[in-house]
Design a protein around this motif. Structure first.
Motif, PDB file in Angstrom:
ATOM      1  N   GLN A 119      38.922  36.272  20.178  1.00 31.50           N
ATOM      2  CA  GLN A 119      38.027  37.295  19.779  1.00 31.50           C
ATOM      3  C   GLN A 119      38.462  38.643  20.434  1.00 31.50           C
ATOM      4  O   GLN A 119      38.439  39.560  19.571  1.00 31.50           O
ATOM      5  N   ILE A 120      38.950  38.948  21.331  1.00 33.12           N
ATOM      6  CA  ILE A 120      39.535  39.856  22.242  1.00 33.12           C
ATOM      7  C   ILE A 120      40.891  40.190  21.397  1.00 33.12           C
ATOM      8  O   ILE A 120      41.050  41.532  21.092  1.00 33.12           O
ATOM      9  N   PHE A 121      41.556  39.482  20.976  1.00 34.19           N
ATOM     10  CA  PHE A 121      42.807  39.833  20.338  1.00 34.19           C
ATOM     11  C   PHE A 121      42.278  40.267  18.947  1.00 34.19           C
ATOM     12  O   PHE A 121      43.283  41.061  18.382  1.00 34.19           O
ATOM     13  N   GLN A 122      41.591  39.574  18.322  1.00 34.74           N
ATOM     14  CA  GLN A 122      41.138  40.126  16.918  1.00 34.74           C
ATOM     15  C   GLN A 122      40.712  41.358  17.039  1.00 34.74           C
ATOM     16  O   GLN A 122      40.886  42.066  16.092  1.00 34.74           O
ATOM     17  N   GLU A 123      39.931  41.826  17.984  1.00 35.10           N
ATOM     18  CA  GLU A 123      39.152  43.333  18.031  1.00 35.10           C
ATOM     19  C   GLU A 123      40.227  44.073  18.422  1.00 35.10           C
ATOM     20  O   GLU A 123      40.135  45.349  17.928  1.00 35.10           O
ATOM     21  N   ASP A 124      41.145  43.688  19.277  1.00 38.14           N
ATOM     22  CA  ASP A 124      42.219  44.765  19.746  1.00 38.14           C
ATOM     23  C   ASP A 124      43.411  44.942  18.998  1.00 38.14           C
ATOM     24  O   ASP A 124      43.944  46.096  18.729  1.00 38.14           O
ATOM     25  N   GLN A 125      43.859  43.701  18.449  1.00 40.76           N
ATOM     26  CA  GLN A 125      45.096  43.918  17.793  1.00 40.76           C
ATOM     27  C   GLN A 125      45.013  43.320  16.209  1.00 40.76           C
ATOM     28  O   GLN A 125      45.907  43.462  15.435  1.00 40.76           O
ATOM     29  N   GLY A 126      43.805  42.966  15.996  1.00 39.32           N
ATOM     30  CA  GLY A 126      43.574  42.351  14.481  1.00 39.32           C
ATOM     31  C   GLY A 126      44.307  41.288  14.078  1.00 39.32           C
ATOM     32  O   GLY A 126      44.416  40.900  12.988  1.00 39.32           O
ATOM     33  N   LYS A 127      44.757  40.377  15.064  1.00 33.18           N
ATOM     34  CA  LYS A 127      45.483  39.154  14.964  1.00 33.18           C
ATOM     35  C   LYS A 127      45.244  38.080  16.087  1.00 33.18           C
ATOM     36  O   LYS A 127      44.557  38.463  16.821  1.00 33.18           O
ATOM     37  N   ASP A 128      45.409  36.984  15.654  1.00 30.77           N
ATOM     38  CA  ASP A 128      45.304  35.726  16.594  1.00 30.77           C
ATOM     39  C   ASP A 128      46.502  35.883  17.431  1.00 30.77           C
ATOM     40  O   ASP A 128      47.535  36.209  17.196  1.00 30.77           O
ATOM     41  N   PRO A 129      46.411  35.409  18.866  1.00 31.48           N
ATOM     42  CA  PRO A 129      47.295  35.326  19.576  1.00 31.48           C
ATOM     43  C   PRO A 129      48.697  34.683  19.066  1.00 31.48           C
ATOM     44  O   PRO A 129      49.761  34.664  19.426  1.00 31.48           O
ATOM     45  N   THR A 130      48.497  33.633  18.300  1.00 26.02           N
ATOM     46  CA  THR A 130      49.391  32.623  17.645  1.00 26.02           C
ATOM     47  C   THR A 130      50.194  33.316  16.646  1.00 26.02           C
ATOM     48  O   THR A 130      51.257  33.211  16.353  1.00 26.02           O
ATOM     49  N   GLU A 131      49.731  34.414  16.172  1.00 28.44           N
ATOM     50  CA  GLU A 131      50.308  35.482  15.057  1.00 28.44           C
ATOM     51  C   GLU A 131      51.216  36.364  15.969  1.00 28.44           C
ATOM     52  O   GLU A 131      52.161  36.917  15.157  1.00 28.44           O
ATOM     53  N   PHE A 133      52.590  35.825  19.143  1.00 26.59           N
ATOM     54  CA  PHE A 133      53.355  34.922  20.238  1.00 26.59           C
ATOM     55  C   PHE A 133      54.014  33.773  19.591  1.00 26.59           C
ATOM     56  O   PHE A 133      52.960  33.136  18.666  1.00 26.59           O
ATOM     57  N   THR A 134      55.250  33.234  19.738  1.00 29.48           N
ATOM     58  CA  THR A 134      55.712  31.833  19.297  1.00 29.48           C
ATOM     59  C   THR A 134      54.915  30.874  19.946  1.00 29.48           C
ATOM     60  O   THR A 134      54.731  29.866  19.228  1.00 29.48           O
ATOM     61  N   LEU A 151      50.188  31.809  29.999  1.00 30.06           N
ATOM     62  CA  LEU A 151      51.830  31.908  29.670  1.00 30.06           C
ATOM     63  C   LEU A 151      51.867  32.201  28.092  1.00 30.06           C
ATOM     64  O   LEU A 151      51.228  31.338  27.374  1.00 30.06           O
ATOM     65  N   ALA A 152      52.839  32.693  27.596  1.00 33.71           N
ATOM     66  CA  ALA A 152      53.047  32.769  26.340  1.00 33.71           C
ATOM     67  C   ALA A 152      54.693  32.901  26.223  1.00 33.71           C
ATOM     68  O   ALA A 152      55.632  33.160  27.060  1.00 33.71           O
ATOM     69  N   ARG A 153      55.175  32.717  24.794  1.00 35.92           N
ATOM     70  CA  ARG A 153      56.490  33.010  24.514  1.00 35.92           C
ATOM     71  C   ARG A 153      56.616  33.973  23.158  1.00 35.92           C
ATOM     72  O   ARG A 153      56.021  33.841  22.363  1.00 35.92           O
ATOM     73  N   ILE A 154      57.672  34.823  23.350  1.00 30.23           N
ATOM     74  CA  ILE A 154      57.768  35.788  22.394  1.00 30.23           C
ATOM     75  C   ILE A 154      59.351  35.827  22.001  1.00 30.23           C
ATOM     76  O   ILE A 154      60.127  35.486  22.749  1.00 30.23           O
ATOM     77  N   SER A 155      59.253  36.019  20.535  1.00 26.50           N
ATOM     78  CA  SER A 155      60.739  36.056  19.952  1.00 26.50           C
ATOM     79  C   SER A 155      61.395  37.591  20.277  1.00 26.50           C
ATOM     80  O   SER A 155      60.489  38.311  20.471  1.00 26.50           O
ATOM     81  N   ARG A 174      61.544  34.446  24.699  1.00 25.86           N
ATOM     82  CA  ARG A 174      61.445  35.095  26.124  1.00 25.86           C
ATOM     83  C   ARG A 174      60.216  34.511  26.532  1.00 25.86           C
ATOM     84  O   ARG A 174      58.994  34.869  25.876  1.00 25.86           O
ATOM     85  N   ASP A 175      60.210  34.020  27.916  1.00 24.61           N
ATOM     86  CA  ASP A 175      58.670  33.741  28.296  1.00 24.61           C
ATOM     87  C   ASP A 175      57.977  34.856  28.838  1.00 24.61           C
ATOM     88  O   ASP A 175      58.648  35.653  29.511  1.00 24.61           O
TER      89      ASP A 175
END
Length: 201
Positions: A119-131, A133-134, A151-155, A174-175
């Protein structure tokens, strides 16, 4: 007409009453009705106090009073967790058994749910974390009073807009560690500070 200043005062009063009810409910829940009476906290809720049960659940008394204090501070949220953390460093102020329990607030704060993270990501970024980060870990790596980290991974493609990468750089991942602020943190702290700093009647 009601002035803007008057409306602001009404809004603050409502927020305070709502938060007072939450604080009293949690204090009663963990068996601190004596503290409520000693500090005369029920003065702020002369009406509607009967709606709050003063009787804690019997199983709560399986825990010691220091344990119940720590659990209550955790449920009260970031402002009171910080207060507990501060008290844990004051052997001149609190007995050893309380200090031992309050020290758990330094590194043992319960996390908030992944649904709240989404919900925080949707409010701040308009996207889900999976959208964004890989990969994004549902379970946080650690949690604190202010927020928690995942922990996350980003291309590398996602980083090109913010970093100067060579044009011939191969696509890679990248982690990273993502810190997520607790939901409603600013408004909760604001109201709590207003309550704590308010002069007694």
């Amino acid at each position: 007409m009601v002035s803007i200043r008057r409306l602001g005062a009404i809004n603050r009063t409502y927020r305070h009453l709502t938060r007072y009810r939450q604080i009293l409910r949690i204090l009663f829940k963990y068996g601190f009705h004596d503290l409520v009476d000693y500090l005369h906290l029920d003065h702020y809720l002369e009406t509607g106090l009967q709606m709050i049960s003063r009787k804690p659940r019997e199983q709560i008394f399986r825990y010691s009073r220091p344990e119940r204090l720590r659990m209550g501070l955790e449920e009260l949220g970031p402002t009171f967790i910080k207060l507990g953390q501060l008290l844990s460093t004051r052997p001149d102020f609190a007995p050893p058994d309380y200090l031992d329990e309050l020290r758990k607030l330094q590194d043992n704060v319960p996390p908030f749910s992944y649904e709240e993270v989404q919900q925080i990501f949707q409010e701040d970024q308009g996207k889900d974390p999976t959208e964004i980060f890989t990969d994004f870990a549902v379970t946080p790596l650690a949690a604190a009073s202010i927020g928690q980290v995942h922990l996350a991974r980003i291309s590398s493609d996602s980083l090109k807009s913010t970093t100067r990468s060579p044009k011939n750089q191969k696509a890679s991942k990248r982690d990273v560690v993502v810190k997520v602020q607790r939901p409603g943190l600013e408004s909760i702290i604001e109201v709590d500070l207003e309550i704590l700093l308010r002069s007694p009647p």
